[in-house]
Write an enzyme that holds these catalytic residues in place. Structure first.
Site, short mmCIF file in Angstrom:
data_model
loop_
_atom_site.label_atom_id
_atom_site.label_comp_id
_atom_site.label_asym_id
_atom_site.label_seq_id
_atom_site.Cartn_x
_atom_site.Cartn_y
_atom_site.Cartn_z
N LYS A 153 14.56 -11.95 38.53
CA LYS A 153 13.48 -12.86 38.10
C LYS A 153 12.38 -11.99 37.52
O LYS A 153 11.37 -11.72 38.16
CB LYS A 153 12.92 -13.67 39.28
CG LYS A 153 13.84 -14.74 39.84
CD LYS A 153 14.43 -14.29 41.13
CE LYS A 153 15.43 -15.30 41.66
NZ LYS A 153 16.20 -14.73 42.79
N HIS A 182 20.76 -12.48 39.38
CA HIS A 182 19.76 -12.98 40.32
C HIS A 182 18.34 -12.46 40.05
O HIS A 182 17.41 -12.73 40.82
CB HIS A 182 20.19 -12.59 41.75
CG HIS A 182 19.73 -13.54 42.78
ND1 HIS A 182 19.15 -13.14 43.97
CD2 HIS A 182 19.75 -14.90 42.82
CE1 HIS A 182 18.84 -14.20 44.68
NE2 HIS A 182 19.18 -15.28 44.01
N ASP A 225 5.99 -8.23 25.04
CA ASP A 225 5.62 -7.22 24.03
C ASP A 225 6.00 -5.79 24.43
O ASP A 225 5.30 -4.82 24.09
CB ASP A 225 4.11 -7.28 23.73
CG ASP A 225 3.76 -8.53 22.93
OD1 ASP A 225 4.67 -9.13 22.33
OD2 ASP A 225 2.58 -8.91 22.93
#
Ligand SMILES: [Zn+2]
Length: 222
Positions: free
Chosen positions: A163, A161, A168
Site C-alpha cells: 500500500k 499486498h 513525482d
C-alpha cells in the site's frame, strides 16, 4: 616595490579572483542540483515527514479540497473540515508529472476520480493492484482502465499486498491504507509521507521491478 613583490601580488590577486569564480560556480551548481524543474528553491529543499492516521470520522469532500472550483453544494454529504483523507487528496493532487500507485485494493470512488483528473491533466498515472481485487464489489479498476490509466496486476495466487504510492518520483506515501471506504471510515490505518531521497529511490526501484514483472507480456493467464 621590487618586481618580485609585484609578481607575488599579481599571483595572489589572480588566485583570489579564481577562487571567487569557482565559489560562484559551485553555488550555482548546488542551487540547480537541489531544484527540480518548475520548483522553487524553498519548495525543493523542504523536508516532508508526516503520518496520516485513519479512520476519519467523515469522508472529506474532494471538490472542496482539491477541485478546480471548490464545493458549491449546500447539502454536501462530505466534510469540509481537514482530515487525513483531505491531506491525502492534497498530496496526490500536488503531482505535476507522475503518480505511481501500488495498492492492494482500490474501491474508493473519490481517490479513483482524483487519479482520473490527474490523467486528464497529463500527469502519468500508473496503478499496480492485486488481481483478486479487481472484480470485487466497488472496484474502481475497470473505470480507471476505461479512462486510459494503465493498470497491472500480479496474476498470482499470492497477494500484491503493498500500500504505497510515489508522487513525482520524489514523495512516498506508505502504510497500511487500502483505498477503500472501510479503510477511510472504519479501520485503524496509517499512512506515512516522506520525501527522503534514499528511501524514495528504494521504493522507485521496487515499483519499476513490479511494473516489469506484472507486464502482461511477462505473465501467463491463470
Ligand atoms: Zn463538499
Amino acid at each position: 616595490m621590487s618586481s618580485g613583490w609585484i609578481k607575488v601580488g599579481g599571483v595572489a590577486l589572480a588566485c583570489g579572483l579564481v577562487s571567487e569564480v569557482v565559489y560562484f560556480l559551485y553555488k550555482r551548481y548546488r542551487k540547480r542540483g537541489w531544484q527540480y524543474k518548475g520548483q522553487s528553491e524553498s519548495e525543493s529543499r523542504k523536508e516532508i515527514e508526516e503520518v496520516l492516521f485513519f479512520p476519519d470520522s467523515q469522508v472529506a469532500c474532494r471538490n472542496y479540497f482539491v477541485g478546480d472550483h471548490g464545493c458549491d453544494n449546500n447539502n454536501c454529504r462530505f466534510t469540509h473540515i481537514p482530515n487525513s483523507l483531505s491531506r491525502l487528496y492534497e498530496f496526490i493532487n500536488s503531482a505535476k508529472k507522475s503518480v505511481d500507485v501500488c495498492v492492494f485494493s482500490i474501491c474508493c470512488t473519490e481517490l479513483a476520480d482524483l487519479l482520473i483528473e490527474l490523467n486528464k491533466r497529463n500527469v502519468t498515472v500508473r496503478v499496480i493492484c492485486d488481481d483478486e481485487q479487481i472484480n470485487i464489489r466497488g472496484s474502481q479498476i475497470w473505470k480507471l482502465r476505461k479512462e486510459g490509466i494503465n493498470v497491472r496486476t500480479d496474476n498470482s495466487s499470492y497477494l500484491m499486498h503493498h500500500k504505497f504510492l510515489i508522487i513525482d518520483d520524489s514523495l512516498l506515501l506508505n502504510g497500511s491504507f487500502n483505498w477503500t471506504r472501510q479503510a477511510i471510515s472504519g479501520n485503524q490505518e496509517n499512512l506515512m509521507a516522506l520525501n527522503n531521497a534514499r528511501i524514495v529511490s528504494l521504493y522507485k526501484a521496487e515499483y519499476k521491478k513490479l511494473w516489469e514483472k506484472f507486464d502482461p507480456k511477462n505473465t501467463s493467464p491463470l
